[in-house]
Motif scaffolding. Structure first.
Motif, PDB file in Angstrom:
ATOM      1  N   TYR A 254      38.366  35.700  28.590  1.00 31.41           N
ATOM      2  CA  TYR A 254      39.829  35.721  28.656  1.00 31.41           C
ATOM      3  C   TYR A 254      40.255  34.443  28.718  1.00 31.41           C
ATOM      4  O   TYR A 254      41.489  34.300  28.863  1.00 31.41           O
ATOM      5  CB  TYR A 254      40.251  36.672  29.712  1.00 31.41           C
ATOM      6  CG  TYR A 254      39.758  36.183  31.021  1.00 31.41           C
ATOM      7  CD1 TYR A 254      41.055  35.606  31.846  1.00 31.41           C
ATOM      8  CD2 TYR A 254      38.860  36.166  31.650  1.00 31.41           C
ATOM      9  CE1 TYR A 254      41.047  35.108  33.028  1.00 31.41           C
ATOM     10  CE2 TYR A 254      38.351  35.554  33.045  1.00 31.41           C
ATOM     11  CZ  TYR A 254      39.657  35.119  33.689  1.00 31.41           C
ATOM     12  OH  TYR A 254      39.723  34.552  34.972  1.00 31.41           O
ATOM     13  N   ALA A 284      50.549  35.249  32.994  1.00 26.87           N
ATOM     14  CA  ALA A 284      49.731  34.944  34.333  1.00 26.87           C
ATOM     15  C   ALA A 284      49.491  36.112  34.871  1.00 26.87           C
ATOM     16  O   ALA A 284      48.445  36.365  35.584  1.00 26.87           O
ATOM     17  CB  ALA A 284      50.909  34.120  35.444  1.00 26.87           C
ATOM     18  N   ALA A 285      50.159  37.177  34.743  1.00 24.10           N
ATOM     19  CA  ALA A 285      49.852  38.427  35.374  1.00 24.10           C
ATOM     20  C   ALA A 285      48.710  39.181  34.551  1.00 24.10           C
ATOM     21  O   ALA A 285      47.587  39.703  35.117  1.00 24.10           O
ATOM     22  CB  ALA A 285      51.011  39.494  35.121  1.00 24.10           C
ATOM     23  N   GLU A 286      48.561  38.943  33.127  1.00 23.49           N
ATOM     24  CA  GLU A 286      47.531  39.314  32.593  1.00 23.49           C
ATOM     25  C   GLU A 286      46.287  38.368  33.108  1.00 23.49           C
ATOM     26  O   GLU A 286      45.061  39.090  32.938  1.00 23.49           O
ATOM     27  CB  GLU A 286      47.998  39.119  30.963  1.00 23.49           C
ATOM     28  CG  GLU A 286      46.816  39.713  29.970  1.00 23.49           C
ATOM     29  CD  GLU A 286      47.204  41.322  29.841  1.00 23.49           C
ATOM     30  OE1 GLU A 286      48.350  41.759  29.778  1.00 23.49           O
ATOM     31  OE2 GLU A 286      46.081  41.995  29.970  1.00 23.49           O
ATOM     32  N   THR A 287      46.341  37.090  32.996  1.00 22.80           N
ATOM     33  CA  THR A 287      45.396  36.422  33.506  1.00 22.80           C
ATOM     34  C   THR A 287      44.767  36.720  34.891  1.00 22.80           C
ATOM     35  O   THR A 287      43.428  36.899  35.164  1.00 22.80           O
ATOM     36  CB  THR A 287      45.814  34.790  33.478  1.00 22.80           C
ATOM     37  OG1 THR A 287      46.366  34.553  32.375  1.00 22.80           O
ATOM     38  CG2 THR A 287      44.472  33.911  34.149  1.00 22.80           C
ATOM     39  N   TRP A 288      45.488  37.086  35.833  1.00 28.76           N
ATOM     40  CA  TRP A 288      45.305  37.568  37.095  1.00 28.76           C
ATOM     41  C   TRP A 288      44.462  38.795  37.198  1.00 28.76           C
ATOM     42  O   TRP A 288      43.639  38.875  37.720  1.00 28.76           O
ATOM     43  CB  TRP A 288      46.431  37.645  37.884  1.00 28.76           C
ATOM     44  CG  TRP A 288      46.469  38.351  39.254  1.00 28.76           C
ATOM     45  CD1 TRP A 288      45.877  37.617  40.518  1.00 28.76           C
ATOM     46  CD2 TRP A 288      46.776  39.680  39.565  1.00 28.76           C
ATOM     47  NE1 TRP A 288      45.776  38.556  41.519  1.00 28.76           N
ATOM     48  CE2 TRP A 288      46.286  39.613  40.943  1.00 28.76           C
ATOM     49  CE3 TRP A 288      46.965  40.850  39.073  1.00 28.76           C
ATOM     50  CZ2 TRP A 288      46.314  41.009  41.889  1.00 28.76           C
ATOM     51  CZ3 TRP A 288      46.987  42.093  39.812  1.00 28.76           C
ATOM     52  CH2 TRP A 288      46.846  41.996  41.128  1.00 28.76           C
ATOM     53  N   THR A 289      44.939  39.819  36.115  1.00 26.99           N
ATOM     54  CA  THR A 289      44.122  40.931  36.076  1.00 26.99           C
ATOM     55  C   THR A 289      42.797  40.929  35.689  1.00 26.99           C
ATOM     56  O   THR A 289      41.868  41.641  35.903  1.00 26.99           O
ATOM     57  CB  THR A 289      45.149  41.931  35.288  1.00 26.99           C
ATOM     58  OG1 THR A 289      46.391  42.241  35.876  1.00 26.99           O
ATOM     59  CG2 THR A 289      44.417  43.346  35.323  1.00 26.99           C
ATOM     60  N   ARG A 291      41.113  38.507  35.316  1.00 25.50           N
ATOM     61  CA  ARG A 291      40.240  37.573  36.266  1.00 25.50           C
ATOM     62  C   ARG A 291      39.340  38.413  37.233  1.00 25.50           C
ATOM     63  O   ARG A 291      38.186  38.545  37.420  1.00 25.50           O
ATOM     64  CB  ARG A 291      40.679  36.716  36.987  1.00 25.50           C
ATOM     65  CG  ARG A 291      40.029  35.997  38.053  1.00 25.50           C
ATOM     66  CD  ARG A 291      40.685  34.497  38.387  1.00 25.50           C
ATOM     67  NE  ARG A 291      39.692  34.028  39.381  1.00 25.50           N
ATOM     68  CZ  ARG A 291      39.847  33.868  40.842  1.00 25.50           C
ATOM     69  NH1 ARG A 291      40.741  34.532  41.193  1.00 25.50           N
ATOM     70  NH2 ARG A 291      39.030  33.445  41.487  1.00 25.50           N
ATOM     71  N   LEU A 292      40.149  39.513  37.690  1.00 24.09           N
ATOM     72  CA  LEU A 292      39.719  40.586  38.809  1.00 24.09           C
ATOM     73  C   LEU A 292      38.754  41.570  37.897  1.00 24.09           C
ATOM     74  O   LEU A 292      37.606  41.684  38.736  1.00 24.09           O
ATOM     75  CB  LEU A 292      40.880  41.238  39.447  1.00 24.09           C
ATOM     76  CG  LEU A 292      41.836  40.330  40.297  1.00 24.09           C
ATOM     77  CD1 LEU A 292      42.749  41.432  40.997  1.00 24.09           C
ATOM     78  CD2 LEU A 292      41.146  39.647  41.499  1.00 24.09           C
ATOM     79  N   MET A 293      38.994  41.853  36.770  1.00 22.03           N
ATOM     80  CA  MET A 293      38.183  42.594  35.893  1.00 22.03           C
ATOM     81  C   MET A 293      36.897  42.110  35.874  1.00 22.03           C
ATOM     82  O   MET A 293      35.541  42.565  35.758  1.00 22.03           O
ATOM     83  CB  MET A 293      38.848  43.118  34.811  1.00 22.03           C
ATOM     84  CG  MET A 293      40.336  43.874  35.222  1.00 22.03           C
ATOM     85  SD  MET A 293      41.072  44.540  33.373  1.00 22.03           S
ATOM     86  CE  MET A 293      40.228  45.990  33.151  1.00 22.03           C
ATOM     87  N   LEU A 317      39.822  43.936  26.286  1.00 21.31           N
ATOM     88  CA  LEU A 317      41.079  43.336  26.645  1.00 21.31           C
ATOM     89  C   LEU A 317      41.325  41.827  26.836  1.00 21.31           C
ATOM     90  O   LEU A 317      42.482  41.238  26.371  1.00 21.31           O
ATOM     91  CB  LEU A 317      41.325  43.822  28.412  1.00 21.31           C
ATOM     92  CG  LEU A 317      41.807  45.228  28.481  1.00 21.31           C
ATOM     93  CD1 LEU A 317      41.767  45.591  30.039  1.00 21.31           C
ATOM     94  CD2 LEU A 317      43.312  45.464  27.824  1.00 21.31           C
TER      95      LEU A 317
END
Lengths: 378, 322
Positions: A254, A284-289, A291-293, A317
C-alpha cells in the motif's frame, strides 16, 4: 460473518528507536529525487543495501549463525514500513530479504544456506524469483521449465519471464517441473540456481516508462548439484504458494504511492483549497486503515497463524488504493505530469507504473478469486 | 478477544438477535436494563461493567450487525460521557444556538430518541459538549432514513452542564463500529443469497462476476472493521482526533461500495420491504451522514495534516501507534 478478525495491535517497544535509526540512515544516504522515492522497492542501490546490512537491518529475523539478527517479525515490519514510507532505494536486496533468504533458511540444504544467506544479510547478495514463463502467467501450475536427473546432478532447461531484479541478482529460486510428464501442480520442485551458472542468460525487458525491472531468463541445460533442490522433491507447489500467501500483505502493498501523497500534502500547504485538503484527508484515512490492516496480518503471521484470506484482502485493497491515487491527484491538481515540479514528476511516474501494482504478486482477478473461495463461494 | 469480551459478545449477540430491528422501547428496553448494558463504560463502583472502548466496539458492532431498533449505543455513550449510572441518556449530533453561562437557547437536532430519555448530551456551540434534562426542552419528533428516531429539541434558557468531552467525536466512533457490523451482516446475507439463488441452472455464487463483486464487498467490510478497531484502540490510549476522523472517512467510503454491491447481488428481492436487507442498508446510508459526513471529517483531518506539513505526515502517523 467477519472476514477480517480484528485485534488491538501491540507494536514492539523498540519501534521508536528503530524508526529513528532508519530515518537517520536514509537521511544520511540522501534521497532527494522524488521519482526515485516513488520507486522504492524497484530501485536498486547496492551501496544503500550494504549500509542497511551493516546496520543490522537486513535479515533481521534470521538466525545469527547465518548473519541474521534474531529480531522479532514486528521489529522487521517497522523497519520495512519506514524504508518504504521514506521511498528508500531497497530494490537490490528487497527480494532476498523478503523471500529468498527466509525460504533458503526454511528449506535449503546446509551448503546452500551457508553459500547465500550471510551475504544476503550483509546486503551484498541479491536474489530473484523464477515463476512466470511465456505460457504461464496467472496459471502458474502450467510451468514447463524442467529439471531432470543426471547422476547426482540436476539439469534445468526452459525459460522464465517477468523476472524482477534478475539483472542484479546473484541467485534465483525457480519453480520447475522435476517429474517428466507430471501435470498441473504435481511434480513441481524449487531449485536454487546461481545466476552465473553456465547456460543461464538474462535479457532485459524494458517497461513502457523506459524502466528496467523485468527480465527474461533462459536456462539451457544448466547443471546443478543435488543440494540445489530446495525442500522436498515434488513439493514445490505447496512451498511456493505458502511463500506467496505470506508475503502478500507487507507494507509494500500500500506504500508504493506514498511519495505522491507526501508531495500532494506539500502542494496543498501552499494553496487554500478545501478540495485539496479533502483529498489529502481521504488518502490519509486510507493509508491509516491499510497500515493497521497490514500490521495486523504481520502480527498474526508472527504468532504462527496463517491469515491467508486477510493477507489477500490487504493486497487487493492496498493495490487498488495505490493505483487509484494517481488518477485522483491528476483530477484534483492542475499540474503537468511530465514535470518539472516534483508533484508532477511523481504523478507522471506513477500514472505509468501503477497499472503493474495489481499484476505483480498475483493479479487482482486471482486475488479476488482467493477471497471468494474464503467467503465460501467456490 | 479475551474471555470477558467473548462473554460480552455472546450476551449482546443473543440479546440483539432476539430484539432485532423491530424492538420497541415500551416492550423491550427493560431487557437492556435487566443486564445493565448501558453501564458498559462506567466504572464498577458506579454499577458499570468497567468496560474499555474495545469492549464498547464489540457491543456497538453487534448492535449494527443486528440493526438493533433500540438506542443502546447512544445510551452507553451518554452514560460514559456524563458518568451517570441512573436513567437513560442519549446523544445528539448537532446544535444551533447560544450558551450563556449555564443556559442554552436554540435547537438541538439529530437526538437519538429524545422522547422518554432522561438526559441528552449534545455538542456545545463553544466547544466540548453540554448535558441537559430532556424534560426542560420541547421535543419535536423526527426520524432518519431508516426510521430511527432523530428528534429535535427546542430550548429556551434551558439549564445545561458543560463537559469537556466532544460528543460529536464519540458519536462518530460509535457509528463507525455500527457501520462495521452492519456491513458484515449485509455481506453475510449477500453471500448466503448468492449460494442459494439459482439462475442459468447454477447458484449465483458460481459466476465469476458475482464472486468478484462479493470479494470487493468483503474487502470494504474488512476495512471498516479494521478502522473501527484502530479508532477504539486509540481511544483506550486517550483522545483520538486523527483516528476517529480517519475511521469515519474510511467507514463512510465502505458504506457506498458495500451497500451498492449488497443490493446488486440480491437483485430485485433485496429492494422489497419484505426482505430484511433494508434494515441494514438504510441504516448504513443514514449513519454515513450522522456525526459527520465525509466533508466534515475530511476538512478537520485535511486541515490538521496540511498544517503539520509533508515532512511530518509519516512521523505523525507512526507516532500514533509507537
Amino acid at each position: 460473518m467477519q472476514t477480517f478478525v480484528t485485534e488491538p495491535l501491540d507494536w514492539p517497544a523498540t519501534a521508536p528507536e528503530l524508526r529513528n535509526q532508519v530515518r537517520t540512515l536514509v537521511a544520511e544516504h540522501g534521497n532527494a529525487d522524488p521519482v526515485a522515492r516513488a520507486n522504492s522497492w524497484a530501485k536498486p542501490d547496492p551501496e544503500f543495501s550494504r549500509k542497511l546490512g551493516a546496520a543490522g537491518l537486513i535479515g533481521m529475523i534470521w538466525p545469527k549463525e547465518f548473519g541474521g539478527h534474531e529480531r522479532s517479525p514486528l521489529e522487521r515490519y517497522v523497519v520495512l514500513e519506514e524504508l518504504l514510507a521514506a521511498g528508500a532505494p531497497v530494490g537490490a536486496h528487497w527480494i532476498a530479504d523478503r523471500q529468498t533468504g527466509s525460504l533458503l533458511l526454511r528449506y535449503g540444504s546446509e551448503e546452500e544456506k551457508r553459500r547465500w544467506v550471510p551475504g544476503m544479510a550483509r546486503g551484498e547478495v541479491y536474489a530473484c524469483i523464477g515463476l512466470s514463463e511465456p505460457n504461464s502467467g496467472s496459471d502458474l501450475a502450467s510451468v514447463r521449465t524442467s529439471a531432470r536427473r543426471d547422476g547426482d546432478d540436476w539439469i534445468v532447461s526452459g525459460q522464465k519471464v517477468w523476472t524482477t531484479n534478475a539483472h542484479n541478482a546473484h541467485v534465483m529460486i525457480a519453480l520447475v517441473r522435476s517429474e517428466a510428464g507430471s501435470e498441473r501442480n504435481q511434480g513441481l520442485s524449487q531449485f536454487v540456481i546461481p545466476m552465473d551458472a553456465p547456460g543461464l542468460t538474462v535479457n532485459p525487458i524494458i517497461d513502457l516508462a523506459g524502466g528496467h525491472d523485468f527480465n527474461e531468463v533462459f536456462l539451457e541445460d544448466v547443471r546443478l548439484p543435488s543440494t540445489a533442490l530446495l525442500g522436498t522433491e515434488g513439493n514445490g507447489w505447496k512451498q511456493v504458494t505458502a511463500e506467496l500467501s505470506l508475503e502478500r500483505s507487507g507494507p509494500e502493498r500500500y506504500l508504493s504511492s506514498m511519495a505522491l501523497l507526501v508531495e500532494l500534502i506539500r502542494f496543498a500547504g501552499d494553496k487554500d483549497s478545501e478540495s485539496l485538503r479533502a483529498l489529502v484527508a481521504r488518502l490519509a484515512a486510507e493509508t491509516w486503515t491499510l497500515r493497521l490492516m497490514s500490521a495486523s496480518v504481520a502480527s498474526k503471521i508472527a504468532r504462527g497463524e496463517d491469515p491467508a484470506l486477510e493477507a489477500t484482502i490487504v493486497k487487493d485493497l492496498g493495490n487498488s488504493f495505490e493505483q487509484a491515487m494517481p488518477e485522483l491527484v491528476q483530477a484534483a491538481v492542475d499540474i503537468d505530469p511530465a514535470g518539472p515540479e516534483a508533484l508532477g514528476l511523481v504523478l507522471g511516474h506513477l500514472l505509468q507504473t501503477s497499472p503493474s501494482f495489481s499484476l505483480r504478486g498475483g493479479t487482482r482477478e486471482i486475488l479476488k478469486g482467493i477471497i471468494a473461495r474464503g467467503l465460501g463461494l467456490r | 478477544m479475551n474471555d470477558e469480551q467473548r462473554m460480552l459478545a455472546d450476551m449482546a449477540g443473543d440479546l440483539f438477535t432476539n430484539l432485532g430491528p423491530d424492538a420497541a422501547m415500551k416492550d423491550h428496553w427493560s431487557a437492556i436494563e435487566e443486564v445493565a448494558l448501558t453501564g458498559l463504560l462506567l466504572p464498577e463502583d458506579k454499577g458499570g461493567f468497567g468496560g474499555s472502548w474495545g469492549d464498547a466496539l464489540i457491543a456497538f458492532r453487534l448492535a449494527g450487525y443486528h440493526a438493533l431498533g433500540l438506542p443502546v449505543v447512544e445510551a452507553v455513550v451518554a452514560a460514559a460521557l456524563t458518568q451517570r449510572p441512573e436513567g437513560r441518556g442519549t446523544i445528539a449530533s448537532r446544535t444551533e444556538g447560544t450558551v450563556s453561562g449555564v443556559t442554552f437557547t436554540g435547537r438541538i437536532s439529530g437526538a437519538c430518541l429524545a422522547s422518554g430519555a432522561d438526559y441528552i448530551v449534545a455538542p456545545c456551540p463553544e466547544g466540548g459538549s453540554m448535558v441537559l434534562s430532556v424534560a426542560d426542552a420541547k421535543v419535536e419528533a423526527h426520524e432518519n432514513l431508516a426510521g430511527e428516531a432523530r428528534d429535535g429539541l427546542v430550548c429556551t434558557g434551558t439549564s445545561v452542564e458543560r463537559i469537556e468531552a466532544d460528543v460529536f467525536a464519540f458519536g462518530a466512533l460509535a457509528r463507525v463500529a455500527q457501520i462495521a457490523g452492519a456491513l458484515d451482516a449485509a455481506l453475510e446475507k449477500a453471500v448466503n443469497y448468492a449460494n442459494e439463488r439459482q439462475q442459468f441452472g447454477r447458484p449465483l455464487a458460481k459466476f465469476q462476476a458475482v464472486q468478484q463483486n462479493l470479494a470487493t464487498f468483503a474487502c470494504e467490510a474488512a476495512a471498516a472493521n479494521c478502522a473501527a478497531m484502530g479508532a477504539a484502540q486509540a481511544m483506550s490510549r486517550g483522545e483520538a482526533p486523527f483516528e476517529i476522523a480517519a475511521a469515519k472517512l474510511r467507514a463512510n467510503r465502505a458504506v457506498g461500495i458495500g451497500t451498492a454491491l449488497a443490493h446488486q447481488v440480491h437483485g430485485a428481492i433485496g429492494f422489497t420491504e419484505e426482505y430484511p436487507l433494508h434494515p441494514l442498508t438504510r441504516r448504513l446510508w443514514a449513519w454515513r451522514s450522522e456525526f459527520g459526513n465525509d466533508s466534515v471529517w475530511a476538512e478537520k483531518l485535511g486541515q490538521t495534516i496540511v498544517a503539520r506539513g509533508a515532512e511530518n505526515f509519516w512521523a505523525d502517523l507512526t507516532a500514533l501507534t509507537g
